[in-house]
Scaffold this motif. Structure first.
Motif, PDB file in Angstrom:
ATOM      1  N   ALA A   1       0.976  -1.239  -0.084  1.00  0.00           N
ATOM      2  CA  ALA A   1       0.047   0.005  -0.052  1.00  0.00           C
ATOM      3  C   ALA A   1       0.896   1.118  -0.002  1.00  0.00           C
ATOM      4  CB  ALA A   1      -0.710   0.015   1.209  1.00  0.00           C
TER       5      ALA A   1
ATOM      6  N   ASP B   1      -7.488  -0.988  -4.553  1.00  0.00           N
ATOM      7  CA  ASP B   1      -7.715  -2.100  -3.409  1.00  0.00           C
ATOM      8  C   ASP B   1      -6.152  -1.786  -3.120  1.00  0.00           C
ATOM      9  OD1 ASP B   1      -7.567  -4.134  -1.897  1.00  0.00           O
ATOM     10  OD2 ASP B   1      -7.606  -5.740  -3.675  1.00  0.00           O
ATOM     11  N   LEU B   2      -6.370  -1.491  -1.517  1.00  0.00           N
ATOM     12  CA  LEU B   2      -4.972  -1.297  -0.666  1.00  0.00           C
ATOM     13  C   LEU B   2      -4.413  -2.708  -0.014  1.00  0.00           C
ATOM     14  CD1 LEU B   2      -5.663   2.302   0.570  1.00  0.00           C
ATOM     15  CD2 LEU B   2      -4.278   1.647  -1.508  1.00  0.00           C
TER      16      LEU B   2
ATOM     17  N   ASP C   1      -7.994  -4.800   4.436  1.00  0.00           N
ATOM     18  CA  ASP C   1      -9.187  -4.167   4.468  1.00  0.00           C
ATOM     19  C   ASP C   1      -9.024  -3.142   5.584  1.00  0.00           C
ATOM     20  OD1 ASP C   1     -11.975  -3.947   4.236  1.00  0.00           O
ATOM     21  OD2 ASP C   1     -12.478  -5.273   5.782  1.00  0.00           O
TER      22      ASP C   1
ATOM     23  N   ASN D   1      -7.882  -0.273   3.652  1.00  0.00           N
ATOM     24  CA  ASN D   1      -8.905   0.520   2.935  1.00  0.00           C
ATOM     25  C   ASN D   1      -9.652   1.165   3.644  1.00  0.00           C
ATOM     26  OD1 ASN D   1      -8.294  -0.801   0.173  1.00  0.00           O
ATOM     27  ND2 ASN D   1      -9.062  -2.668   1.043  1.00  0.00           N
ATOM     28  N   THR D   2     -10.304   0.620   4.979  1.00  0.00           N
ATOM     29  CA  THR D   2     -11.137   1.627   5.744  1.00  0.00           C
ATOM     30  C   THR D   2     -10.275   2.840   6.320  1.00  0.00           C
ATOM     31  OG1 THR D   2     -11.936  -0.710   6.588  1.00  0.00           O
ATOM     32  CG2 THR D   2     -12.445   1.448   7.792  1.00  0.00           C
TER      33      THR D   2
ATOM     34  N   ARG E   1     -10.741   5.197   3.655  1.00  0.00           N
ATOM     35  CA  ARG E   1     -11.931   5.892   3.325  1.00  0.00           C
ATOM     36  C   ARG E   1     -12.125   6.940   4.829  1.00  0.00           C
ATOM     37  NH1 ARG E   1     -16.324   1.907   5.880  1.00  0.00           N
ATOM     38  NH2 ARG E   1     -15.417   2.779   7.823  1.00  0.00           N
TER      39      ARG E   1
END
Length: 230
Positions: A87, A103-104, A107, A110-111, A114
């Motif tokens: 990432a 897509d990092l 999860d 990714n969160t 966000r």
């Protein structure tokens, strides 16, 4: 553009109110953001994976909508560290919109992306009122000397009590107890400093000695224990 028949038959009514978007604070100025390139700032945030078995602290330094700097710190599972490696390479150079839709790998990362996206596009960055923002490299300030994450690792049981394993100061080697077996201090090794000294050619044992220190009333201990083996 395709219009439904009902809309196509409507009479056109002129638009009156059109005051534009509300300004957001960014690096010491107020900006009416319309494009991704209008976004700037440094901010931090935390994300978590769906089963909540791990977490990521993400720091981004955004200039003109582009991620110029990223610091990724993970805790939870071994796979997250490899995801962070990927990432860190993926994020830099992307716009924050691209990064949000990329897509990092993990999860939790990714969160975190966000959550940071929401902060920064609403003007809730750490540099909202700092003129000019922060230079690229400011994210490293979170790590300090030796460039290691500020990690706290503690363990305790009702039967055997508490064990200090890692503090912000470093890796805990000995835990100091008083006559009542209550904790009164600890000895630690600052691993970042030690590795820097070894990297400069110092003998490992000498570097270990120089990087070892204590906190609290360690010298007054009735006895010391190894928190990992005793």
């Amino acid at each position: 553009m395709i219009y439904a028949e009902e809309v196509a038959k409507m009479i056109c009514v002129a638009k009156g109110a059109n005051h534009g978007s509300a300004p957001i604070p960014q690096e010491g100025r107020w900006t009416r953001a319309k494009e991704i390139s209008d976004i700037a700032g440094l901010t931090h945030g935390v994300g978590w994976c769906a089963p909540q078995q791990g977490a990521c602290k993400l720091t981004l330094n955004v200039k003109d909508g582009i991620i110029e700097e990223a610091l990724i710190e993970t805790v939870g599972c071994s796979g997250m560290t490899h995801s962070a490696a990927m990432a860190a390479e993926i994020l830099t150079g992307k716009t924050i919109l691209e990064a949000l839709n990329t897509d990092l790998v993990c999860d939790a990362i990714n969160t975190a992306m966000r959550e940071l996206f929401l902060q920064i596009v609403y003007g809730r960055s750490q540099t909202a009122f700092s003129e000019g923002g922060l230079p690229i490299g400011a994210g490293l300030e979170d790590l300090g000397k030796g460039m290691r994450s500020q990690v706290g690792t503690m363990y305790g049981t009702k039967a055997k009590g508490v064990r200090y394993l890692e503090m912000a100061e470093g890796y805990v080697t000995r835990q100091a107890l008083d006559e009542n077996d209550e904790v009164i201090g600890y000895e630690f090794v600052h691993l970042g400093k030690m590795m820097e000294m070894i990297g400069k050619g110092m003998d490992a044992n000498e570097a270990l000695g120089k990087a070892t220190a204590s906190y609290g009333r360690f010298s007054e201990a009735a006895r010391c224990i190894n928190p990992r083996h005793q």
